[in-house]
Design an enzyme around this catalytic site. Structure first.
Site, mmCIF file in Angstrom:
data_model
loop_
_atom_site.group_PDB
_atom_site.id
_atom_site.type_symbol
_atom_site.label_atom_id
_atom_site.label_comp_id
_atom_site.label_asym_id
_atom_site.label_seq_id
_atom_site.Cartn_x
_atom_site.Cartn_y
_atom_site.Cartn_z
ATOM 1 C CG ASP A 1 -4.184 0.063 0.472
ATOM 2 O OD1 ASP A 1 -4.225 0.702 -0.363
ATOM 3 O OD2 ASP A 1 -4.223 0.339 1.842
ATOM 4 C CB SER B 1 -0.938 0.055 1.257
ATOM 5 O OG SER B 1 -1.466 -1.120 1.360
ATOM 6 N NE ARG C 1 4.232 10.106 -3.246
ATOM 7 C CZ ARG C 1 3.746 10.097 -4.228
ATOM 8 N NH1 ARG C 1 4.346 9.991 -5.578
ATOM 9 N NH2 ARG C 1 2.360 10.222 -4.247
HETATM 10 C C1 BGC Z 1 -0.217 4.974 0.132
HETATM 11 C C2 BGC Z 1 -1.463 4.469 -0.763
HETATM 12 C C3 BGC Z 1 -2.312 3.761 -0.073
HETATM 13 C C4 BGC Z 1 -2.841 4.482 1.117
HETATM 14 C C5 BGC Z 1 -3.753 3.693 2.073
HETATM 15 C C6 BGC Z 1 -0.787 5.703 1.007
HETATM 16 O O1 BGC Z 1 0.147 6.397 2.061
HETATM 17 O O2 BGC Z 1 0.455 5.893 -0.793
HETATM 18 O O3 BGC Z 1 -0.774 3.436 -2.012
HETATM 19 O O4 BGC Z 1 -3.078 3.134 -0.562
HETATM 20 O O5 BGC Z 1 -1.812 4.982 1.628
HETATM 21 O O6 BGC Z 1 -3.073 2.593 2.588
#
Ligand code: BGC
Length: 530
Positions: A209, A156, A171
């Site tokens: 996610d 995620s 990142r």
């Molecule tokens: C991330 C996402 C993720 C979200 C929720 C963010 O900080 O960049 O990729 O889906 O958090 O978990």
């Protein structure tokens, strides 16, 4: 009196008016379009290439792991071949030092180790059999592919997806900071560590996610059309939605099936408006951002998600404590302290430590409607070591915490509204069902009235209004990310067959009628569909 006046001023700074919400939506739509046009935009708008479908006849054991922010979860699904399955689930907190490890290897070795522990604990026999086979290299079935678990990896963080099980980290977010991993294929990083442990596991699918949430919700939500958006409002925030291929103007590197004319896009909306064109920016937002490993990035997330709200509150409280004219948690002016005791803050109170306030404190403050705010005051004592806070102290704390939570919910409405408007579903004469949105995450699950506040803002948005808001159904897709990943892993092996995303969603929904995956018990086994 000074406390009350000062509290009002602070609360006012977190005000996010209907007009602001509307401006936010217009800019969100603009930045979405920009992300669909070119790489390197504030919102990445990442194409996901999800194209294959399960048909319920698959047999075997599939796995999913979920690296989300706070926890690492491992689960497995035993498919019986008749649309029933057995699901096993465990989770472990990620040690803080690994979030900022020197090398990617350290973190991924830990993850692989958890997979091993899970296999030994829950699939001991399969695991032992694999070890035995490894030792009998001459045996013809020694390394047969079907003896290897297919694993869906929910990762995620922003990833440039290059294929179903390949993607490079753009990142880190949510306090993770391992520069060594940036630009690397996270599936390969995990596979390497898994191979070092000689585990019978193949990383078969890479899923955000939000994509998992969208998939899981689509199959479990009632109705013939799937969910349009899967969103997370937890430690971090993000959304994945179904976009028309014709709107994706930037080149698509991987192969995909274009028969439905649609593709799931991972927006990475946490970085909406990093330029701060329309986002609110209080002095505490500025302070918070500067103290993070990624200043200037994830600016929307830093105003919305669970990782940051407690810290914003902490910074405002610290400012008030520093002000000699404001009697917050000070007894000089707490003369009416109905607890008849001296207010004091322990030196080791988490209020003095960066990230010391968990967002759950905001939930407690919002939930306490007792006249004396006794629950909140007990919480302040027990967890923040602020002793004998007066009613006025607690009222001030509650008002500020509430303003921060409310702003977060109204900002969340901006993203949701923009996606609803982008899909055009409100004006689609064929859309006779509710417009379904699957959400997950601690904030939307536990913060009282979070969804109500989102709806309140939605009603004020041009193009949505009272009537539109009524047609939008925001439902929890509990643990959708893990389940979604397992489902995508399940079909990853069939990726060569080109099957469409719409089929995928509709097949999932068909299966959902026979099974129920909306609630996944932890550390326990669930025989679904039985
Ligand atoms: C991330 C996402 C993720 C979200 C929720 C963010 O900080 O960049 O990729 O889906 O958090 O978990």
């Amino acid at each position: 009196m000074a406390l009350e006046t000062q509290t009002k001023t602070v609360v006012g700074q977190f005000d996010y008016s209907d007009e602001d919400v509307n401006k936010g939506v217009v800019e969100f739509l603009r930045q979405m379009a920009e992300g669909l046009e070119k790489d390197g935009a504030s919102m990445s708008q990442i194409p996901t290439y999800v194209t294959a479908v399960p048909n319920g006849t698959e047999k075997g054991l599939y796995m999913a792991v979920d690296l989300g922010g706070t926890n690492f979860r491992v689960c497995s699904i035993q498919l019986n071949g008749d649309t029933t399955f057995r699901l096993t689930y465990t989770k472990v907190a990620i040690p803080r030092e690994l979030m900022v490890a020197k090398t990617a290897e350290e973190l991924f070795a830990f993850l692989a180790k958890q997979v091993e522990i899970f296999l030994r604990t829950h699939h001991g026999e399969h695991f032992e059999a694999h070890i035995r086979r490894r030792m009998t290299m001459s045996s013809p079935e020694g390394f047969k592919d079907e003896n290897v678990f297919r694993l869906g990896f929910t990762f995620s963080f922003p990833v440039q997806q290059l294929g179903i099980n390949k993607g490079t980290l753009i990142r880190w977010t949510k306090g993770f900071d391992i520069p060594d991993a940036v630009g690397k294929d996270v599936c390969a990083l995990l596979q390497t560590e898994i191979d070092k442990l000689h585990l019978p596991v193949k990383v078969a699918a890479l899923v955000n996610d939000t994509v998992g949430t969208l998939m899981a919700r689509s199959y479990s939500s009632p109705g013939k059309s799937g969910a349009i958006l899967g969103a997370i409002f937890g430690t971090g925030t993000n959304g994945a939605y179904v976009e028309k291929l014709s709107n994706i103007k930037k080149p698509l590197a991987g192969e995909y099936d274009n028969s439905t004319g649609e593709m799931v896009i991972n927006t990475e909306w946490g970085s909406f408006d990093n330029q701060l064109k329309v986002l609110p920016n209080t002095p505490w937002d500025v302070q918070l951002d500067l103290a993070t490993p990624n200043p200037g990035i994830q600016m929307y997330e830093k105003r919305v998600s669970g990782m940051y709200l407690g810290e914003i509150l902490r910074l405002t409280v610290i400012d008030l404590l520093k002000n000699p004219d404001v009697a917050l948690f000070k007894d000089d002016n707490s003369s009416y302290n109905d607890w008849k005791s001296t207010t004091n803050i322990a030196e080791h109170s988490p209020i003095y430590k960066q990230w010391g306030l968990d967002t759950s404190v905001l939930s407690v403050a919002a939930a306490d409607s007792t006249p004396e705010l006794s629950i909140l005051r007990q919480e302040l004592e027990a967890n923040l070591h602020i002793y004998a806070p007066s009613l006025e102290d607690a009222q001030a704390f509650k008002a500020i915490a509430g303003a921060i939570g409310r702003r977060a919910a109204r900002l969340s409405a901006v993203a949701i509204a923009a996606i609803v408007l982008q899909t055009g579903k409100l004006n689609d004469p064929e859309q006779d069902e509710p417009i379904d949105i699957g959400v997950d995450g601690s904030l939307v699950e536990h913060y009282p009235y979070f969804r109500d506040m989102i709806y309140e803002a939605l009603r004020a948005i041009k193009g949505i209004g009272e009537e539109g808001a009524k047609r939008i159904r925001i439902g929890i897709a509990k643990d959708g990310s893990g389940v979604g990943a397992a489902l995508i892993a399940l079909v990853a092996a069939r990726m060569e067959k080109s099957t469409s995303t719409a089929d995928f969603i509709s097949d999932l929904r068909l299966n959902a009628k026979k099974t129920d995956l909306t609630a996944v018990p932890e550390d326990s086994e669930l025989a679904a569909g039985e």
